[in-house]
Scaffold this active site. Structure first.
Site, PDB file in Angstrom:
ATOM      1  CB  THR A 135      -0.786  -0.039   0.940  1.00  0.00           C
ATOM      2  OG1 THR A 135       0.334  -0.284   2.422  1.00  0.00           O
ATOM      3  CG2 THR A 135      -1.699  -1.278   1.399  1.00  0.00           C
ATOM      4  CD  GLU A 150      -5.609  -2.164   0.911  1.00  0.00           C
ATOM      5  OE1 GLU A 150      -5.659  -1.777   0.462  1.00  0.00           O
ATOM      6  OE2 GLU A 150      -5.041  -1.438   2.497  1.00  0.00           O
ATOM      7  CE  LYS A 188     -18.254  15.047  13.404  1.00  0.00           C
ATOM      8  NZ  LYS A 188     -18.723  14.228  14.015  1.00  0.00           N
ATOM      9  CD1 TRP A 212     -20.605  12.952   8.657  1.00  0.00           C
ATOM     10  CD2 TRP A 212     -18.590  13.624   8.584  1.00  0.00           C
ATOM     11  NE1 TRP A 212     -20.472  12.354   9.870  1.00  0.00           N
ATOM     12  CE2 TRP A 212     -18.229  13.220  10.599  1.00  0.00           C
ATOM     13  CE3 TRP A 212     -16.883  14.330   8.833  1.00  0.00           C
ATOM     14  CZ2 TRP A 212     -18.273  12.252  10.861  1.00  0.00           C
ATOM     15  CZ3 TRP A 212     -16.122  13.570   9.870  1.00  0.00           C
ATOM     16  CH2 TRP A 212     -16.226  12.698  10.448  1.00  0.00           C
TER      17      TRP A 212
HETATM   18  P1  AMP Z   1      -4.761   2.835  -3.450  1.00  0.00           P
HETATM   19  O1  AMP Z   1      -4.459   1.460  -2.299  1.00  0.00           O
HETATM   20  O2  AMP Z   1      -3.254   3.290  -2.986  1.00  0.00           O
HETATM   21  O3  AMP Z   1      -5.363   2.344  -4.726  1.00  0.00           O
HETATM   22  O4  AMP Z   1      -5.857   3.451  -2.785  1.00  0.00           O
HETATM   23  C1  AMP Z   1      -6.956   3.054  -2.501  1.00  0.00           C
HETATM   24  C2  AMP Z   1      -7.913   4.495  -2.715  1.00  0.00           C
HETATM   25  O5  AMP Z   1      -7.667   4.908  -3.774  1.00  0.00           O
HETATM   26  C3  AMP Z   1      -8.824   4.153  -2.125  1.00  0.00           C
HETATM   27  O6  AMP Z   1      -9.252   3.224  -0.461  1.00  0.00           O
HETATM   28  C4  AMP Z   1     -10.511   5.420  -2.257  1.00  0.00           C
HETATM   29  O7  AMP Z   1      -9.736   5.741  -0.904  1.00  0.00           O
HETATM   30  C5  AMP Z   1      -9.371   5.395  -3.648  1.00  0.00           C
HETATM   31  N1  AMP Z   1     -10.066   5.577  -5.103  1.00  0.00           N
HETATM   32  C6  AMP Z   1      -9.896   4.673  -5.868  1.00  0.00           C
HETATM   33  N2  AMP Z   1     -11.077   4.255  -6.512  1.00  0.00           N
HETATM   34  C7  AMP Z   1     -11.170   5.532  -6.164  1.00  0.00           C
HETATM   35  C8  AMP Z   1     -12.645   6.681  -6.928  1.00  0.00           C
HETATM   36  N3  AMP Z   1     -13.184   6.131  -8.404  1.00  0.00           N
HETATM   37  N4  AMP Z   1     -13.269   7.341  -6.680  1.00  0.00           N
HETATM   38  C9  AMP Z   1     -12.679   8.027  -4.935  1.00  0.00           C
HETATM   39  N5  AMP Z   1     -11.514   7.082  -4.616  1.00  0.00           N
HETATM   40  C10 AMP Z   1     -11.021   6.372  -4.736  1.00  0.00           C
END
Ligand code: AMP
Length: 527
Positions: free
Chosen positions: A187, A332, A429, A434
């Site tokens: 991550t 994940e 917040k 929110w």
């Molecule tokens: P990563 O593991 O670095 O790819 O990040 C994943 C995170 O990216 C998710 O938990 C979301 O917060 C954000 N994310 C992924 N796709 C989207 C989307 N289409 N719209 C908004 N947030 C997204």
């Protein structure tokens, strides 16, 4: 008592995807932009042979089953060969994000026990900085021919082509357990050390099949697919596997991800489907607008990683006749977990319905399931065949009651349509209520002079937090605070309108194309 199904127990393996692609669509092309030299072009069968040569080379190096091979590389053909040769032969392909800080990069290479690291020549300075901290790496390999392999002081660097050249292009892929690890990705967490997600062969095979479905990206052998999503992050949404599965032509953009380079490649290779994060599409659209260009073959694009603004979806649809599919997923979830397809920008701006194999629910702070009414917000929980259960080498499960807590705040409506409202750490917040930073960003980007927008919460003595808007203006376009705020007043609740707008030349964007709000917070949140 239920009866037992009498079906063969054949494992779902990465090597099976390769064999399928090479046997059923062997003449299909893979085109790759290289760090050095002209476009590289060959066929699925040629790629399969080189993947087998790599598997033999890893055997010759004495790498045991389950050994880990790292990569720090762009989307290119040798990286693709590694995807198949490493995982197919029972080793684990650990893709590393080159934009990580060198300390974090060294941390994940060590944590994952990488024995060999493959890298692109462009990352030689990074390798020089990281290598002294990774003593267990036995061999550093440049994804290149010998002529373009850099010398790095104090390191024995081999060229990939030299490594595989003496090896046979015949290889008997092992009949692995489909639950064994095929790939590993960490991550890109902003706090604490990155956490590793070990993808099983089965997860990759299922997710790659899913990506091809008509409601997901609809990939067939009639399509030409250009994944801008990096192969170093979440398996490039499993597109390098999906294209072999479907027999689609694959175009790999290498290191050049600016609007002009992508457009040229899309046109010259007659690309029909692409996939990437919104920031990439903003750059591409700017290039098209400035140069009054149109696409001649591109008709669909997958987008995700962060929220795709409605205004940009509409522009793709109306001005460029490109259909947008908006997905959600995370490290994940192996690849695509939800997809929003069909139905116009209002609908596509949401993150969509879960694909088969993935289930969603919302919970409150006490873990109670919340209604699917499209209004009630809660933490998004996910479970399914290609969702993480435990981080690599972690002692405890990552799950709560069998579900993975995503850290995203979402709504789900009665039809299953999910909308991300915010990250738990990004939501603002204000006065006990929110404010969604994503909604505010979407509203700001709809202004014709705004190229990019980001919103963070900043401390406020009266309201606890208030939104602060950052705007990058489009080149040569004028826009001032008063006009921006007046524009927002028409579109969001009055108390959502930010107190201030900061105009900046660029926003900090991380290796996966997301705006690094933590950097903005560090700089501005105490003002
Ligand atoms: P990563 O593991 O670095 O790819 O990040 C994943 C995170 O990216 C998710 O938990 C979301 O917060 C954000 N994310 C992924 N796709 C989207 C989307 N289409 N719209 C908004 N947030 C997204």
């Amino acid at each position: 008592m239920s009866l037992v199904g009498k079906m063969m127990d054949r494992p779902l393996l990465v090597s099976a995807i390769l064999e399928h692609g090479a046997h059923q669509y062997g003449e299909q092309e893979i085109v790759s932009r290289e760090t050095h030299g002209p476009l590289h072009r060959y066929r699925f069968v040629d790629m399969a042979k080189r993947a087998k040569q790599l598997a033999n080379a890893l055997d010759a190096m004495g790498l045991k089953a389950g050994s880990v091979v790292g990569s720090i590389a762009w989307n290119n053909y040798r990286h693709l060969e590694a995807y198949y040769g490493v995982s197919g032969s029972g080793r684990v392909m650990h893709t590393c994000n080159p934009r990580l800080h060198p300390d974090q990069l060294a941390y994940i290479i060590n944590h994952a026990d990488d024995e060999v690291v493959l890298f692109d020549a462009t990352f030689a300075p990074l390798i020089k900085a990281v290598a002294p901290h990774c003593p267990q790496v036995k061999q550093w390999v440049c994804l290149s021919d010998a002529a373009n392999t850099p010398q790095i002081e104090g390191l024995d660097v081999k060229s990939f082509d030299d490594l595989i050249a003496p090896q046979s292009d015949q290889y008997e892929w092992p009949d692995l357990d489909e639950k064994s690890g095929a790939a590993l990705c960490y991550t890109s967490g902003t706090t604490g050390n990155p956490k590793g997600v070990m993808y099983a062969h089965r997860a990759i095979a299922l997710s790659a099949l899913s990506a091809c479905l008509p409601n997901v990206l609809s990939i067939s052998s009639e399509e030409t697919v250009l994944p801008v999503v990096p192969m170093f992050h979440i398996n490039a949404w499993c597109l390098p596997y999906a294209c072999l599965n479907a027999g689609a032509k694959l175009v790999l953009p290498g290191p050049k991800l600016d609007g002009a380079s992508l457009y040229d490649l899309m046109e010259s290779e007659k690309v029909t489907i692409s996939a990437g994060v919104p920031t990439i599409w903003m750059g591409l659209i700017q290039h098209l607008e400035q140069n009054k260009l149109k696409f001649s073959t591109m008709h669909r694009t997958g987008v995700g990683g962060s929220a795709m603004p409605k205004a940009l979806i509409a522009k793709f649809n109306d001005d460029y006749q490109v259909e947008v599919r908006h997905g959600w997923g995370m490290t994940e979830t192996t690849a695509i977990a939800t997809m929003s397809s069909f139905g116009g920008p209002d609908r596509v701006a949401k993150q969509g319905k879960s694909v088969f194999g993935v289930e969603l629910k919302l919970v409150d702070d006490d873990g109670n399931t919340l209604p699917r009414d499209g209004v009630t917000q809660g933490e998004l929980m996910v479970r399914g065949q290609w969702i993480v259960s435990q981080y690599h080498k972690a002692e405890k499960s990552a799950l709560v009651d069998g579900w993975f807590p995503t850290g995203d705040i979402a709504t789900i409506d009665a039809s299953g349509m999910m909308q991300i409202r915010d990250r738990t750490k990004d939501v603002i917040k204000s006065g006990g209520e929110w404010i969604s930073s994503i909604d505010l960003e979407n509203a700001a980007i709809a202004h014709p002079h705004v190229a990019m927008a980001a919103v963070i919460g900043v401390k406020d003595p009266k309201w606890d937090e208030r939104p602060l808007l950052f705007v990058v203006r489009k080149p040569e376009k004028a826009l001032e605070k008063a006009e921006m705020l007046a524009f927002l007043e028409q579109r969001v609740a009055k108390w959502w309108v930010p107190d201030d707008v900061v105009f900046v030349d660029t926003l900090p964007v991380g290796g996966t194309g997301k705006v690094q709000k933590n950097e903005l917070r560090l700089k501005y949140s105490k003002q």
